[in-house]
Design a protein around this motif. Structure first.
Motif, PDB file in Angstrom:
ATOM      1  N   GLY A  15       0.792  -1.209   0.000  1.00  0.00           N
ATOM      2  CA  GLY A  15       0.000   0.000   0.000  1.00  0.00           C
ATOM      3  C   GLY A  15       0.824   1.259   0.000  1.00  0.00           C
ATOM      4  N   GLY A  18      -1.825   7.843   1.929  1.00  0.00           N
ATOM      5  CA  GLY A  18      -2.430   8.977   1.247  1.00  0.00           C
ATOM      6  C   GLY A  18      -2.541  10.173   2.175  1.00  0.00           C
ATOM      7  N   ARG A  21      -6.651  12.231   7.300  1.00  0.00           N
ATOM      8  CA  ARG A  21      -8.102  12.291   7.467  1.00  0.00           C
ATOM      9  C   ARG A  21      -8.356  12.849   8.863  1.00  0.00           C
ATOM     10  NH1 ARG A  21     -12.235   9.099   9.886  1.00  0.00           N
ATOM     11  NH2 ARG A  21     -14.232   9.483   8.859  1.00  0.00           N
ATOM     12  N   PHE A  28      -5.564   8.178   5.026  1.00  0.00           N
ATOM     13  CA  PHE A  28      -6.121   7.267   4.031  1.00  0.00           C
ATOM     14  C   PHE A  28      -4.951   6.445   3.506  1.00  0.00           C
ATOM     15  CE2 PHE A  28      -9.343  10.644   3.823  1.00  0.00           C
ATOM     16  CZ  PHE A  28     -10.496   9.881   3.945  1.00  0.00           C
ATOM     17  N   GLU A  30      -3.962   3.739   0.345  1.00  0.00           N
ATOM     18  CA  GLU A  30      -4.316   3.069  -0.906  1.00  0.00           C
ATOM     19  C   GLU A  30      -3.772   1.641  -0.818  1.00  0.00           C
ATOM     20  OE1 GLU A  30      -3.069   3.210  -5.606  1.00  0.00           O
ATOM     21  OE2 GLU A  30      -2.705   4.981  -4.380  1.00  0.00           O
ATOM     22  N   THR A  63     -12.791   1.680   7.668  1.00  0.00           N
ATOM     23  CA  THR A  63     -13.106   2.205   6.345  1.00  0.00           C
ATOM     24  C   THR A  63     -14.034   3.402   6.494  1.00  0.00           C
ATOM     25  OG1 THR A  63     -14.936   0.659   6.070  1.00  0.00           O
ATOM     26  CG2 THR A  63     -12.818   0.015   5.118  1.00  0.00           C
ATOM     27  N   SER A  64     -13.919   4.315   5.567  1.00  0.00           N
ATOM     28  CA  SER A  64     -14.784   5.482   5.511  1.00  0.00           C
ATOM     29  C   SER A  64     -15.148   5.711   4.056  1.00  0.00           C
ATOM     30  CB  SER A  64     -14.066   6.712   6.077  1.00  0.00           C
ATOM     31  OG  SER A  64     -14.867   7.863   5.943  1.00  0.00           O
ATOM     32  N   SER A  65     -16.422   5.613   3.761  1.00  0.00           N
ATOM     33  CA  SER A  65     -16.905   5.753   2.377  1.00  0.00           C
ATOM     34  C   SER A  65     -16.166   4.813   1.435  1.00  0.00           C
ATOM     35  CB  SER A  65     -16.770   7.197   1.901  1.00  0.00           C
ATOM     36  OG  SER A  65     -17.522   8.050   2.724  1.00  0.00           O
ATOM     37  N   GLY A  66     -15.896   3.596   1.916  1.00  0.00           N
ATOM     38  CA  GLY A  66     -15.233   2.587   1.101  1.00  0.00           C
ATOM     39  C   GLY A  66     -13.725   2.725   1.001  1.00  0.00           C
ATOM     40  N   LYS A  67     -13.147   3.702   1.704  1.00  0.00           N
ATOM     41  CA  LYS A  67     -11.695   3.905   1.666  1.00  0.00           C
ATOM     42  C   LYS A  67     -11.080   3.449   2.980  1.00  0.00           C
ATOM     43  CE  LYS A  67     -11.895   7.812  -1.487  1.00  0.00           C
ATOM     44  NZ  LYS A  67     -11.547   9.216  -1.682  1.00  0.00           N
ATOM     45  N   LEU A  68      -9.881   2.891   2.883  1.00  0.00           N
ATOM     46  CA  LEU A  68      -9.160   2.405   4.057  1.00  0.00           C
ATOM     47  C   LEU A  68      -8.574   3.581   4.834  1.00  0.00           C
ATOM     48  CD1 LEU A  68      -7.985  -0.019   5.664  1.00  0.00           C
ATOM     49  CD2 LEU A  68      -6.047   0.019   4.077  1.00  0.00           C
ATOM     50  N   VAL A  69      -8.858   3.629   6.128  1.00  0.00           N
ATOM     51  CA  VAL A  69      -8.331   4.669   7.017  1.00  0.00           C
ATOM     52  C   VAL A  69      -7.520   3.964   8.097  1.00  0.00           C
ATOM     53  CG1 VAL A  69      -8.886   6.529   8.624  1.00  0.00           C
ATOM     54  CG2 VAL A  69     -10.318   6.162   6.601  1.00  0.00           C
TER      55      VAL A  69
END
Length: 177
Positions: A15, A18, A21, A28, A30, A63-69
């Motif tokens: 990964g 990003g 947050r 975030f 990726e 996850t937040s809105s489908g994104k890994l946090v």
């Protein structure tokens, strides 16, 4: 990523960090893995590129809105989160789960293998594996140019990881412009 892989071939990228947050140090991430839920669990250690940024230990992952946090230990404010933005995350290759199917391979195991014809003549070196439209392709460097070879058993009948070779039975014209 190639420089990191060349420097430490026993590592695989999982990964990239990003943007931050919020203000508490969460970032975030990726994910470059099919199993982010297994790679980014609390307590997991990740090596980094650049090395000076880590290693990083996962404190929490959601996850937040489908994104890994992810929240890493010691990364407790927005400035710390911003400081690790762009850092690539790695795990030792030995930590990857074993593949059950002998005809399945990790992309990183294929990169660097020598492509040969069925009679043993060298074609080139695999520089990348690309996935597009439900198909996989071996990016083979042939005489300084990259050629995509469909990664199907009719064209690539044999892969020998230990011998560092793949057999490419190319149809006529595959390597011609």
């Amino acid at each position: 990523m190639d420089a990191a892989r060349d420097a430490a071939p026993d590592l695989v990228a999982v990964g990239k960090v990003g943007p931050p947050r919020g203000v508490r140090g969460d970032v975030f991430v990726e994910p470059w893995t099919d199993a982010p839920g297994e790679r980014f669990v609390a307590g997991a250690w990740l090596r980094t590129e650049p090395e000076s940024a880590g290693p990083l230990r996962v404190a929490t992952a959601t996850t937040s809105s489908g994104k890994l946090v992810v929240h890493f230990d010691g990364c407790d404010d927005r400035a710390a989160a911003q400081a690790i933005r762009g850092v690539q995350l790695f795990v030792p290759a030995a930590e990857r789960p074993a593949l059950d199917d002998p005809d399945e391979f990790y992309d990183t195991d294929l990169i660097g293998l020598v492509a040969r014809t069925p009679d043993g003549r060298e074609i080139g070196t695999i520089r990348d594996v690309q996935h597009a439209g439900g198909a996989s392709y071996l990016a083979v460097e042939v005489a300084g140019a990259q050629r995509l070879v469909p990664f199907v058993s009719a064209i690539v009948p044999a892969v020998d990881i230990a011998g560092a070779t793949v057999v490419v039975d190319a149809p006529e014209g595959l390597f011609e412009l």
